[in-house]
Design a protein around this motif. Structure first.
Motif, mmCIF file in Angstrom:
data_model
loop_
_atom_site.group_PDB
_atom_site.id
_atom_site.type_symbol
_atom_site.label_atom_id
_atom_site.label_comp_id
_atom_site.label_asym_id
_atom_site.label_seq_id
_atom_site.Cartn_x
_atom_site.Cartn_y
_atom_site.Cartn_z
ATOM 1 N N PRO A 260 0.771 -1.236 0.000
ATOM 2 C CA PRO A 260 0.000 0.000 0.000
ATOM 3 C C PRO A 260 0.813 1.303 0.000
ATOM 4 N N LEU A 261 2.141 1.228 0.157
ATOM 5 C CA LEU A 261 2.921 2.452 0.376
ATOM 6 C C LEU A 261 3.066 3.322 -0.865
ATOM 7 N N LEU A 433 -12.133 3.545 2.860
ATOM 8 C CA LEU A 433 -10.688 3.663 3.055
ATOM 9 C C LEU A 433 -10.165 2.289 3.454
ATOM 10 N N SER A 434 -8.861 2.116 3.373
ATOM 11 C CA SER A 434 -8.231 0.848 3.757
ATOM 12 C C SER A 434 -7.345 1.092 4.967
ATOM 13 N N PRO A 435 -7.721 0.581 6.154
ATOM 14 C CA PRO A 435 -6.947 0.841 7.370
ATOM 15 C C PRO A 435 -5.636 0.055 7.395
ATOM 16 N N GLY A 436 -4.619 0.646 8.019
ATOM 17 C CA GLY A 436 -3.289 0.068 8.032
ATOM 18 C C GLY A 436 -3.165 -1.352 8.551
ATOM 19 N N VAL A 449 -3.535 4.777 6.975
ATOM 20 C CA VAL A 449 -4.563 4.349 6.022
ATOM 21 C C VAL A 449 -3.984 4.411 4.611
ATOM 22 N N ARG A 450 -4.521 3.573 3.743
ATOM 23 C CA ARG A 450 -4.204 3.657 2.316
ATOM 24 C C ARG A 450 -5.393 4.263 1.598
ATOM 25 N N LEU A 451 -5.113 5.293 0.786
ATOM 26 C CA LEU A 451 -6.161 5.937 -0.004
ATOM 27 C C LEU A 451 -5.880 5.745 -1.492
ATOM 28 N N ASN A 452 -6.931 5.572 -2.261
ATOM 29 C CA ASN A 452 -6.850 5.343 -3.704
ATOM 30 C C ASN A 452 -7.090 6.670 -4.425
ATOM 31 N N HIS A 453 -6.113 7.095 -5.249
ATOM 32 C CA HIS A 453 -6.332 8.305 -6.053
ATOM 33 C C HIS A 453 -6.510 7.949 -7.534
ATOM 34 N N GLY A 454 -7.000 6.728 -7.792
ATOM 35 C CA GLY A 454 -7.141 6.251 -9.155
ATOM 36 C C GLY A 454 -8.491 6.525 -9.796
ATOM 37 N N HIS A 455 -9.247 7.475 -9.234
ATOM 38 C CA HIS A 455 -10.559 7.794 -9.793
ATOM 39 C C HIS A 455 -10.596 9.275 -10.167
ATOM 40 N N PRO A 456 -11.244 9.617 -11.280
ATOM 41 C CA PRO A 456 -11.283 11.020 -11.725
ATOM 42 C C PRO A 456 -11.768 11.946 -10.617
ATOM 43 N N TRP A 457 -11.019 13.011 -10.383
ATOM 44 C CA TRP A 457 -11.306 13.920 -9.277
ATOM 45 C C TRP A 457 -12.493 14.812 -9.618
ATOM 46 N N ASP A 458 -13.427 14.908 -8.695
ATOM 47 C CA ASP A 458 -14.594 15.760 -8.913
ATOM 48 C C ASP A 458 -15.050 16.329 -7.573
#
Length: 476
Positions: A260-261, A433-436, A449-458
């Motif tokens: 996740p890093l 979210l995905s907890p550590g 936490v791991r966050l996903n930024h793979g979705h179009p920002w809106d």
């Protein structure tokens, strides 16, 4: 730190919490002896592994200590500093993460949740129409005999395309050294089966991809966590410590944009890691599913580039970079290739033949590099948006990684923030979210936490990150 909900805990974590409360209440005073593993196993009706994991967790928290041939005792001094963010114990532990992982993943599949906890980028970022056209063309002219000829190792046309991409990255792998699988996860699981037996020790990153932890758990293996830097990946000295501490049967590492890093091992360190393992004859399972998603001018070179002994089993797939849901992956297994092919034949026998031929048609028509350049730009732009929002909305003391590729952002929150409690609160408000703790055999990283930024920002995602930051501030 807020207490995690018992629903989110495994059996060993619940047992550890109960003992911790007894220590805090003075029921178990400093220096007192804890029940033996056999006694506690009988009283709580749990397995020996569960008790050992509970005691290992309490040791990591500095609450208890083990004495050779005497058992476990409540620590006499104050608790040691928290090791939640950087576990360094080189000793292996049994793995029991599936309950937590399935609980978390069950929530992330809900369409109502904002996808910060998802393991996948948005499917809208992929050339689905072009892929559908290739699938249609290839199936119309499909030779019925491919149901026989495309059994393992798989479609020759697709393996040739994969071999060409290896050549472009400086790796000499012929089509005959490639096995096509049902996604990269099958490739990785087959590799683990090929080079281990139950009870063996597998060295993994810390934090690690939860799929690796589940595979280790399923096969009855033990995990030894190697310290992993959020930027530069595997720590070489920590790896040496782990290798010196016990007989490691295999390593499972991600070289680029680690999940996740988001960490990437520097090119200068990669040959050192491969050489260190080769000197000891230890196979390296290389999980390289994010390797195409680099933001810079060129792709990092995989560990496989430096393999002179056939000990690197390089695994890749198309789900993260081209064809989500098609479930096509592969492995270049080096000296283990024959065993991998036999294991594949004995388990799932074949991989979806129309999908293989459809991908081969797509590659043959060009356009893949154009798609990848566009995808990389989108992911890099979305990363900037997320990092700016985290800076703006999360509590003081928050730290976030800036990965060189992929689509994951690792966030270390103030120590008082419990990621499992944050997950519970966020889920109730429609935020994933995905907890550590789901990324560690020892349930470390409780404030990460791991966050996903793979979705179009809106606007919806902006509001979601702002609200997530407010929830974290409430717990800080």
């Amino acid at each position: 730190m807020a207490a995690p909900t018992r629903l989110a805990m495994s059996l060993y974590e619940q047992l550890a919490e109960d003992i911790q409360q007894m220590i805090a209440a003075g029921t178990l005073p400093p220096g007192s002896r804890l029940p033996s593993v056999r006694t506690l196993r009988s009283r709580r009706a749990v397995s020996q592994a569960t008790v050992l994991q509970s005691y290992a967790l309490l040791e990591a928290r500095g609450l208890i200590e083990s004495r050779p041939r005497s058992g476990y005792f409540v620590a006499s001094g104050p608790p040691a500093p928290s090791v939640a963010a950087r576990p360094t114990d080189p000793l292996a532990v049994p793995v029991d993460v599936s309950d937590l992982v399935f609980h978390i993943l069950g929530a992330t599949r809900e369409r109502r949740l904002l996808p910060f906890g998802s393991a996948f980028p948005s499917p809208l970022l992929f050339p689905l129409d072009a892929l559908a056209a290739s699938l249609s063309r290839s199936t119309r002219g499909l030779d019925p005999w491919t149901t026989v000829t495309d059994l393992p190792p798989g479609s020759l046309a697709l393996r040739n395309e994969i071999a060409r991409r290896y050549l472009a990255s400086g790796v000499e792998v012929g089509a005959d050294g490639i096995l096509v699988t049902n996604g990269a996860m099958e490739a990785l699981n087959l590799c683990l089966q090929a080079v281990t037996k139950p009870g063996d020790v597998v060295a993994i990153e810390s934090p690690a991809f939860y799929g690796a932890l589940q595979a280790i758990e399923r096969l009855g293996l033990r995990a030894a966590e190697v310290r992993t830097d959020p930027i530069d990946g595997i720590d070489l000295e920590s790896l040496r410590e782990v290798l010196d501490a016990q007989p490691v049967a295999a390593c499972w590492f991600m070289s680029s944009f680690q999940n996740p890093l988001g960490a990437t091992v520097p090119d200068t360190r990669r040959p050192q890691i491969v050489r260190l393992l080769a000197e000891r004859g230890i196979p390296l399972i290389e999980d390289d599913v994010y390797g195409e998603l680099y933001y810079g001018a060129r792709a990092p070179r995989p560990y496989k580039c430096f393999d002179r002994d056939g000990l690197v089993l390089h695994c890749g797939g198309f789900a993260k970079c081209l064809a989500p849901g098609w479930r096509i992956g592969w492995v270049a297994g080096g000296r283990h290739a024959p065993r991998l092919e036999r294991l594949k034949t004995m388990s799932s026998l074949a991989t979806n033949i129309p999908a293989q031929e459809g991908l081969a048609d797509y590659f043959g028509r060009g356009g893949y590099e154009t798609h990848l350049r566009r995808l990389r730009r989108r992911l890099a732009s979305q990363q900037e948006e997320m990092l700016a929002a985290i800076t703006r909305h999360f509590p003081d003391g928050t730290r976030a990684t800036r990965a060189q590729g992929g689509y994951f952002t690792w966030v270390e929150l103030p120590e008082r923030v419990d990621a499992l409690e944050l997950h519970r609160l966020a889920s109730a408000e429609g935020i994933g979210l995905s907890p550590g703790p789901m990324f560690s055999a020892r349930r470390a990283y409780r404030n990460c936490v791991r966050l996903n930024h793979g979705h179009p920002w809106d606007a919806t995602l902006r509001a979601g990150i702002a609200r997530l930051g407010a929830l974290a501030a409430q717990l800080a």
